[in-house]
Design a protein around this motif. Structure first.
Motif, mmCIF file in Angstrom:
data_model
loop_
_atom_site.group_PDB
_atom_site.id
_atom_site.type_symbol
_atom_site.label_atom_id
_atom_site.label_comp_id
_atom_site.label_asym_id
_atom_site.label_seq_id
_atom_site.Cartn_x
_atom_site.Cartn_y
_atom_site.Cartn_z
ATOM 1 N N VAL A 136 0.865 -1.178 0.000
ATOM 2 C CA VAL A 136 0.000 0.000 0.000
ATOM 3 C C VAL A 136 0.906 1.234 0.000
ATOM 4 O O VAL A 136 1.866 1.308 0.783
ATOM 5 C CB VAL A 136 -0.934 0.041 1.219
ATOM 6 N N TYR B 113 0.918 5.505 0.412
ATOM 7 C CA TYR B 113 0.221 6.693 0.898
ATOM 8 C C TYR B 113 0.986 7.917 0.375
ATOM 9 O O TYR B 113 2.210 8.042 0.568
ATOM 10 C CB TYR B 113 0.166 6.725 2.418
ATOM 11 N N LEU C 83 -2.933 13.810 3.620
ATOM 12 C CA LEU C 83 -3.040 12.643 2.752
ATOM 13 C C LEU C 83 -3.820 13.026 1.503
ATOM 14 O O LEU C 83 -4.949 13.520 1.581
ATOM 15 C CB LEU C 83 -3.737 11.487 3.478
ATOM 16 N N LYS D 63 -3.642 10.736 -1.454
ATOM 17 C CA LYS D 63 -4.051 9.563 -2.221
ATOM 18 C C LYS D 63 -3.496 8.317 -1.568
ATOM 19 O O LYS D 63 -2.388 8.331 -1.025
ATOM 20 C CB LYS D 63 -3.505 9.668 -3.666
ATOM 21 N N GLN D 64 -4.320 7.220 -1.583
ATOM 22 C CA GLN D 64 -3.865 5.899 -1.145
ATOM 23 C C GLN D 64 -4.082 4.961 -2.323
ATOM 24 O O GLN D 64 -5.172 4.882 -2.872
ATOM 25 C CB GLN D 64 -4.673 5.441 0.078
ATOM 26 N N ARG E 49 -2.868 1.041 -4.320
ATOM 27 C CA ARG E 49 -2.204 -0.258 -4.268
ATOM 28 C C ARG E 49 -1.451 -0.414 -5.595
ATOM 29 O O ARG E 49 -2.082 -0.398 -6.659
ATOM 30 C CB ARG E 49 -3.197 -1.398 -4.077
#
Length: 692
Positions: free
Chosen positions: A632, A634, A642, A644-645, A647
């Motif tokens: 993940v 970050y 924050l 955007k997160q 994968r």
């Protein structure tokens, strides 16, 4: 101060005659010399021309200075007036007389003091200073008679000084007047040579009023000849007696006598002679008649000694060029003297001993024998040279001044011939095998020769097979003591199978061969310590990594590299690595070490991206984590918010936040991922740049 000048006597209404020349007067006021004038009224003497003689350097009466002085005194015989002309000229034509238009006049000055009761006057009896120096009137000072018309009247009437006449002009002819002189009075006269150009010359003082009835005259009896013959003396063989060494013209006749023990008798053939030669022990007497008929006598005792032959020890012969000690200057029987010619240690020569003038000895000869010197082996022994291309030959290594010419020859098998460009050279350089000869000429013409044979050998390089590296502790065979090309010798230091060492082969002394070196590598046994690092990334899915053996300190170790332990390569760089986690293998080609294994993370990320819609680098992701489904990422702005997160296995960032384009700036990220090498979840943070 006055200007110095040369004056040629072009219009002088007087006549100068050749005559006897007297010596200068005294050097100072306490060294007065007697002077008088002959019936013709002339007295001539040599001037003082030494430019360094500045006299007292002070004012004397009307003279500002008194350079090159002559001091006299004279006595009045008949009273009256006396007038003198004082002239000085350079005697360029040495005939003791003035030659008009040829010989220049020289500046002359004078002062006369008096009267005095006797010649026994002291320096402080003379008025030597006037104030002011140069009077502007006749009421004070000491005026010069060539400056003030009535100066002589001043000297005739003034009672405060005994200066009776004085002149300090640039003239080469001066006049001196003394009025009403009295018989028996004494006067002191100073004559100076102001000219400082160093010309030898004459000074003539002439009485110019002798034809006047009231003219006074001078007394010549003060010029005596007492002790003119000198002290009693001892002489060798002969000596001369001079009854008038100053050639004073007032003496006109000489009569000589000898007393050998029976009373004085006339010496034959000497009547009228001023100088006679005597060679007999006796008392000698001379009677001298002067111009007025007075007779003066002097006596001297002469002891004539027989000459002695100086005695010397014989001089031991020496060899050519050896040190020759100075010959003794005092004989065995006490005669002192000197030798001639100059000593030489090169040739047999006769030397003459000349006794000193005060020694009654005869000249004596002595011969110093110098044995000829033979040049031998100056070039040294024959030479068998190894590994050199030239050498020097020196025909006079001690640089002795005894040798002055050198002639070089070479014989390469066809006889001796001259070596070009070596004529006269003491040292030459040669580079050819052959016999060499030098011919040397010494300072007295003797010829010497020497020869030498020289062989130039080319140096051989011993050849050996290369020894491969061994593993530490393996058996190491002795090195060969004979090279592949037949050179024998020995190795050093001793062999060791524990460390890499350099060995030197030294050929035997009689061989013309060079030393050679050989290094035998010994590879240590240890566990390989390796690492891998990323050296390139094209921001795609592949990487370029470099593998390094960290504990490789031996240049003989060679390695091979692999990513799968099956396919090996010599290069330690791998291209197109696609996994974030990669295992690398390294093995020692020599087999001395076990294979090294290292698993490295090649986690890399793009340092920037450009989301401008051109489909090139528009999105940001960590590509090597695409197959890591647990990873993940970050993404934060610079303030920690924050944005955007994602994968990485199926997503990436397009540079927007809530559908708004984010500005160009630096952004931070944190990634959490499972490390497949050890199964541990790890975290990595850094930053990248968004460019628009």
């Amino acid at each position: 101060m006055k200007f110095k000048t040369l004056i040629f006597f072009a219009f002088i209404h007087t006549t100068f005659f050749a005559q006897f020349i007297n010596t200068p007067g005294g050097v100072s006021c306490d060294d007065l010399k007697p002077i008088c004038w002959d019936p013709q009224g002339r007295y001539t003497f040599e001037n003082v021309s030494d430019v360094t003689n500045e006299g007292t350097g002070k004012q004397v009466a009307c003279l500002d200075t008194d350079p090159r002085p002559s001091w006299f005194y004279f006595k009045i015989a008949k009273g009256g007036d006396v007038k003198f002309r004082i002239s000085q000229w350079a005697d360029l034509v040495p005939n003791n007389r003035l030659d008009p238009f040829v010989e220049p006049g020289l500046d002359v000055d004078f002062v006369v003091w008096g009267p005095f009761n006797s010649k026994s006057v002291r320096c402080n009896d003379f008025s030597d200073h006037c104030s002011p120096k140069y009077s502007t009137s006749l009421d004070s000072g000491c005026p010069t008679n060539t400056t003030f018309t009535n100066a002589r009247d001043f000297y005739a009437t003034i009672n405060t000084t005994n200066v009776k006449d004085c002149s300090y002009s640039i003239a080469a002819i001066e006049e001196m007047h003394l009025n009403n002189v009295k018989s028996g009075d004494y006067y002191v006269l100073l004559v100076t040579n102001y000219s400082n150009i160093g010309l030898n010359g004459l000074v003539q003082i002439e009485q110019i009023n002798l034809d006047e009835s009231e003219a006074g005259t001078t007394d010549c009896s003060i010029v005596d000849i007492v002790h003119v013959l000198g002290d009693d003396s001892e002489v060798c063989d002969v000596t001369t007696l001079n009854a008038n060494p100053n050639q004073d013209q007032q003496y006109v006749h000489y009569f000589w006598e000898i007393d050998t023990g029976s009373g004085f008798v006339e010496i034959p053939n000497t009547n009228g002679e001023r100088i006679i030669t005597v060679n007999e022990t006796a008392n000698y007497r001379v009677s001298v008649t002067d111009l007025v008929g007075d007779i003066h006598q002097d006596e001297v005792e002469i002891t004539v000694k027989q000459r002695v032959v100086p005695l010397f020890n014989a001089i031991v012969p020496i060899s050519f060029g050896d040190t020759l000690s100075e010959l003794p200057t005092t004989s065995i029987n006490g005669i002192t003297g000197s030798w001639s010619p100059i000593l030489s240690n090169l040739i047999t020569k006769e030397y003459t001993f000349i006794p000193d003038s005060d020694q009654c000895g005869t000249p004596t000869n002595i011969t110093v024998v110098v044995a000829p010197f033979i040049l031998d082996s100056v070039l040294g022994g024959d030479l068998n040279l190894c590994g050199v291309t030239n050498t020097t030959l020196n025909a006079n290594p001690n640089e002795s001044p005894l040798y002055g010419n050198y002639f070089w020859e070479i014989d390469t098998g066809n006889g001796f011939v001259e070596i070009s460009n070596t004529g006269g050279k003491r040292i030459i350089t040669v580079n050819e095998t052959g016999a060499y000869r030098v011919t040397v000429t010494d300072s007295i013409g003797n010829i010497h020769r020497d020869e030498i044979a020289i062989i130039f050998n080319e140096e051989i390089v011993p050849l050996f097979n290369k020894i491969d590296p061994i593993c530490s502790g393996d058996e190491l065979s002795e090195l060969p003591t004979t090279s592949l090309n037949g050179i024998t010798g020995s190795w050093s230091p001793e062999l060791t199978n524990l460390k890499t060492e350099e060995y030197i082969f030294t050929p035997d002394a009689h061989l013309c061969a060079t030393n050679v070196k050989m290094t035998i590598g010994v590879i240590s046994i240890n566990k390989l310590d390796i690492e891998a690092s990323i050296i390139d990334n094209n921001y795609g899915n592949d990487y370029r990594i470099k593998v390094t053996v960290k504990n490789n300190n031996e240049r003989f170790k060679e390695f091979e590299y692999s990513l799968d332990n099956r396919n090996w390569q010599e290069s330690n760089v791998f291209d197109n690595v696609k996994e974030c986690f990669q295992t690398v293998y390294v093995r020692d080609v020599s087999g001395c070490n076990d294979t090294g294994v290292h698993t490295t993370s090649v986690l890399d990320y793009p340092k920037f991206f450009t989301p401008n819609g051109d489909a090139i680098n528009d999105r940001w992701n960590i590509h090597c984590l695409k197959n890591n489904t647990s990873a993940v990422i970050y993404i934060f702005n610079r303030y920690g918010a924050l944005l955007k997160q994602i994968r990485p296995s199926y997503d990436s960032w397009d540079g927007t936040y809530r559908n708004r384009n984010m500005p160009s700036n630096d952004y931070w990220f944190k990634v959490e991922y499972l490390d497949k090498n050890d199964g541990v979840v790890k975290t990595f943070s850094s930053h990248f740049t968004l460019k628009r």
